[in-house]
Scaffold this active site. Structure first.
Site, PDB file in Angstrom:
ATOM      1  N   ASP A  74       7.708 -15.833 -21.048  1.00  0.00           N
ATOM      2  CA  ASP A  74       6.394 -15.698 -21.691  1.00  0.00           C
ATOM      3  C   ASP A  74       6.154 -16.979 -22.508  1.00  0.00           C
ATOM      4  OD1 ASP A  74       4.839 -13.349 -24.031  1.00  0.00           O
ATOM      5  OD2 ASP A  74       4.207 -15.281 -23.205  1.00  0.00           O
TER       6      ASP A  74
ATOM      7  N   TYR B  53       7.135 -11.013 -29.193  1.00  0.00           N
ATOM      8  CA  TYR B  53       5.875 -10.298 -28.992  1.00  0.00           C
ATOM      9  C   TYR B  53       5.248 -10.837 -27.719  1.00  0.00           C
ATOM     10  CZ  TYR B  53       0.953  -8.941 -29.750  1.00  0.00           C
ATOM     11  OH  TYR B  53      -0.325  -8.434 -29.606  1.00  0.00           O
TER      12      TYR B  53
ATOM     13  N   LYS C 163      -3.570 -19.352 -24.427  1.00  0.00           N
ATOM     14  CA  LYS C 163      -3.905 -20.247 -25.530  1.00  0.00           C
ATOM     15  C   LYS C 163      -4.354 -21.638 -25.060  1.00  0.00           C
ATOM     16  CE  LYS C 163      -0.698 -17.608 -28.401  1.00  0.00           C
ATOM     17  NZ  LYS C 163      -1.444 -16.960 -29.498  1.00  0.00           N
TER      18      LYS C 163
HETATM   19  P1  KE4 Z   1      -3.156 -12.407 -26.504  1.00  0.00           P
HETATM   20  O1  KE4 Z   1      -3.363 -11.089 -25.811  1.00  0.00           O
HETATM   21  O2  KE4 Z   1      -3.268 -12.293 -28.022  1.00  0.00           O
HETATM   22  O3  KE4 Z   1      -4.061 -13.514 -25.922  1.00  0.00           O
HETATM   23  O4  KE4 Z   1      -1.681 -12.934 -26.192  1.00  0.00           O
HETATM   24  C1  KE4 Z   1      -0.606 -12.089 -26.491  1.00  0.00           C
HETATM   25  C2  KE4 Z   1       0.643 -12.932 -26.633  1.00  0.00           C
HETATM   26  C3  KE4 Z   1       1.555 -12.939 -25.600  1.00  0.00           C
HETATM   27  N1  KE4 Z   1       2.688 -13.671 -25.684  1.00  0.00           N
HETATM   28  C4  KE4 Z   1       2.953 -14.434 -26.774  1.00  0.00           C
HETATM   29  C5  KE4 Z   1       4.223 -15.226 -26.826  1.00  0.00           C
HETATM   30  C6  KE4 Z   1       2.043 -14.467 -27.853  1.00  0.00           C
HETATM   31  O5  KE4 Z   1       2.319 -15.236 -28.945  1.00  0.00           O
HETATM   32  C7  KE4 Z   1       0.859 -13.713 -27.788  1.00  0.00           C
HETATM   33  C8  KE4 Z   1      -0.155 -13.686 -28.921  1.00  0.00           C
HETATM   34  N2  KE4 Z   1       0.178 -14.421 -30.090  1.00  0.00           N
HETATM   35  C9  KE4 Z   1      -0.425 -13.955 -31.311  1.00  0.00           C
HETATM   36  C10 KE4 Z   1       0.156 -14.795 -32.446  1.00  0.00           C
HETATM   37  N3  KE4 Z   1       1.387 -14.296 -32.883  1.00  0.00           N
HETATM   38  C11 KE4 Z   1      -1.928 -14.030 -31.249  1.00  0.00           C
HETATM   39  C12 KE4 Z   1      -2.616 -13.800 -32.567  1.00  0.00           C
HETATM   40  C13 KE4 Z   1      -3.161 -12.411 -32.700  1.00  0.00           C
HETATM   41  O6  KE4 Z   1      -2.475 -11.443 -32.284  1.00  0.00           O
HETATM   42  O7  KE4 Z   1      -4.283 -12.293 -33.261  1.00  0.00           O
END
Ligand code: KE4
Length: 431
Positions: A240, A145, A268
């Protein structure tokens, strides 16, 4: 029985105005068939809900809080910064300083741009890779993801190596068709696809340690193959590391596995829990980004002074005290070995997979190497394990397909408590 009276009422109220009652789906606890605690505060490795319940927190806001919640240094820096204003929409010294600190941890990011979320970082990185190569097609991996931009909400078409189809309503088919999804850790599938189509591909984007199907490390040679084939076909390799950055090691997965990508996305931890992420890479590629180059990318709050302040404070602690990484990794190792030990004592088949300070407990009798393996896990068992732990004050990620995280604030006592409660949960499962 956990008293979630106030949280449940709050959830019902929220559903009237927020879709599903939340601002991000995984928080809804749909995956575990229950209602989420509404959080009032957090400190160190503990999180507190509006019903007065206290939990040992392994979600840590989905990764950012490696120092623990409300770290005194980060908090003080923010308190000192707020009176100077919350946003200027103009360049500040903070952004350059933070970029330099990030580069010290991730030297492959010769040039970078600060943005507001991981989604924005990966979306922007893909546009830059397409602009730099003049190609449209990209490759991602099933189970990875990268945020919710259209090109990345795509699933495999009829045959794996055909072009993608939308994985959500609202994603145009003519966008999805330019995304190929291949199985993670499948070297043969990748090699045969790239032999046939490599020259058409603008970018390969990968979680070098997958965290969004649960924690799934790369198999031997997988990342090396991606690096070799993308270099051969002049495709941009994007790591990523929004999740595994600063988790897989102090320099992320690229340092742990000694692979140099062309571009990296971080999020993060890099923002210390404030809305801040970053994309960057080779100067030749990043020089394409407006206004230096023609590839447009922008953001009102990008490099925001409060977000950069939190990021700087966090990076400063990590730079000053590199033992942070070792402590977080040792605590993760201790907890995961403890979970494995008690599951074995009770006789419940589980896999615990961890890299650095991220980990997942899978209800499976065999290692999880890709999304199909993760999907085959016993999710009913996971739900029961999760519910028992939450009722007894242990706050794990509410989905089998998520990673959990460790902080330096997790005490030995809290780790031992977590292991003992897991043992009781396994005993309930076994009964
Ligand atoms: P954000 O747009 O949520 O800041 O980041 C997206 C993203 C991009 N790449 C990786 C590897 C990620 O894990 C994420 C977001 N992670 C999720 C947890 N699986 C955030 C939690 C959520 O979606 O509320």
């Amino acid at each position: 029985m956990l008293d979630l009276t106030r949280s449940t009422k709050a959830f019902d109220d929220a559903k009237d105005i927020l879709p599903g009652g939340v601002d991000s789906p995984v928080r809804s606890y749909r995956s575990v068939d229950s209602n989420p605690p509404f959080i009032s505060s957090a400190s160190g490795d503990h999180i507190y809900d509006i019903d007065g319940n206290e939990y040992i927190d392994y979600v840590l806001s989905w990764g950012p809080m490696i120092l623990g919640h409300a770290d005194p240094e980060v908090t003080a820096a923010l308190q000192e910064a707020v009176p100077r204003g919350t946003s200027y929409g103009a360049p500040t010294l903070l952004e350059t300083e933070l970029a330099k600190k990030i580069q010290a941890f991730v030297p492959s990011m010769e040039m970078m741009r600060l943005v507001n979320s991981g989604t924005e970082a990966t979306m922007s990185a893909l546009r830059v890779a397409r602009g730099y190569t003049g190609r449209d097609k990209i490759v991602k991996f099933i189970g990875c993801y990268h945020g919710h931009s259209d090109s990345l909400l795509v699933k495999a078409g009829s045959g794996l190596a055909t072009f993608g189809v939308p994985d959500s309503p609202g994603v145009p088919a003519n966008v999805a068709k330019d995304t190929v999804t291949l199985p993670y850790n499948d070297k043969e599938a990748f090699k045969s696809f790239f032999d046939a189509h490599g020259d058409e591909i603008a970018a390969v984007i990968v979680e070098p340690v997958a965290g969004n199907m649960g924690c799934v490390p790369p198999v031997e040679g997988f990342l090396e193959l991606l690096r070799e084939e993308t270099a051969k076909h002049e495709t941009v390799l994007i790591f990523d590391e929004v999740m595994c950055g600063f988790r897989a090691s102090s320099g992320g997965a690229q340092k742990r596995y000694q692979i140099v990508p062309d571009m990296t996305c971080l999020g993060k931890i890099v923002g210390g829990g404030m809305p801040l992420a970053v994309f960057g890479g080779r100067k030749a590629i990043m020089s394409c980004v407006a206004p230096a180059g023609p590839v447009y990318q922008a953001g009102t709050l990008s490099g925001n002074p409060l977000a950069t302040t939190a990021g700087l404070a966090t990076m400063s602690v990590l730079q000053r005290d590199p033992t942070v990484f070792r402590k977080a990794e040792e605590s993760t190792d201790y907890l995961c070995r403890g979970l494995l030990r008690v599951a074995k004592e009770v006789g419940v088949p589980v896999q615990v997979q961890w890299v650095g300070s991220m980990f997942t407990l899978f209800f499976s009798d065999k290692p999880v190497r890709n999304f199909d393996d993760a999907n085959a896990c016993d999710r009913e068992a996971f739900k029961k394990f999760f519910a028992y732990n939450l009722e007894h004050g242990i706050y794990y990620a509410p989905s089998q397909f998520e990673s959990n995280f460790m902080s330096i604030a997790h005490s030995q006592a809290d780790l031992d408590t977590s292991i003992q409660i897991a043992k009781k949960a396994f005993q309930v499962l076994k009964a």
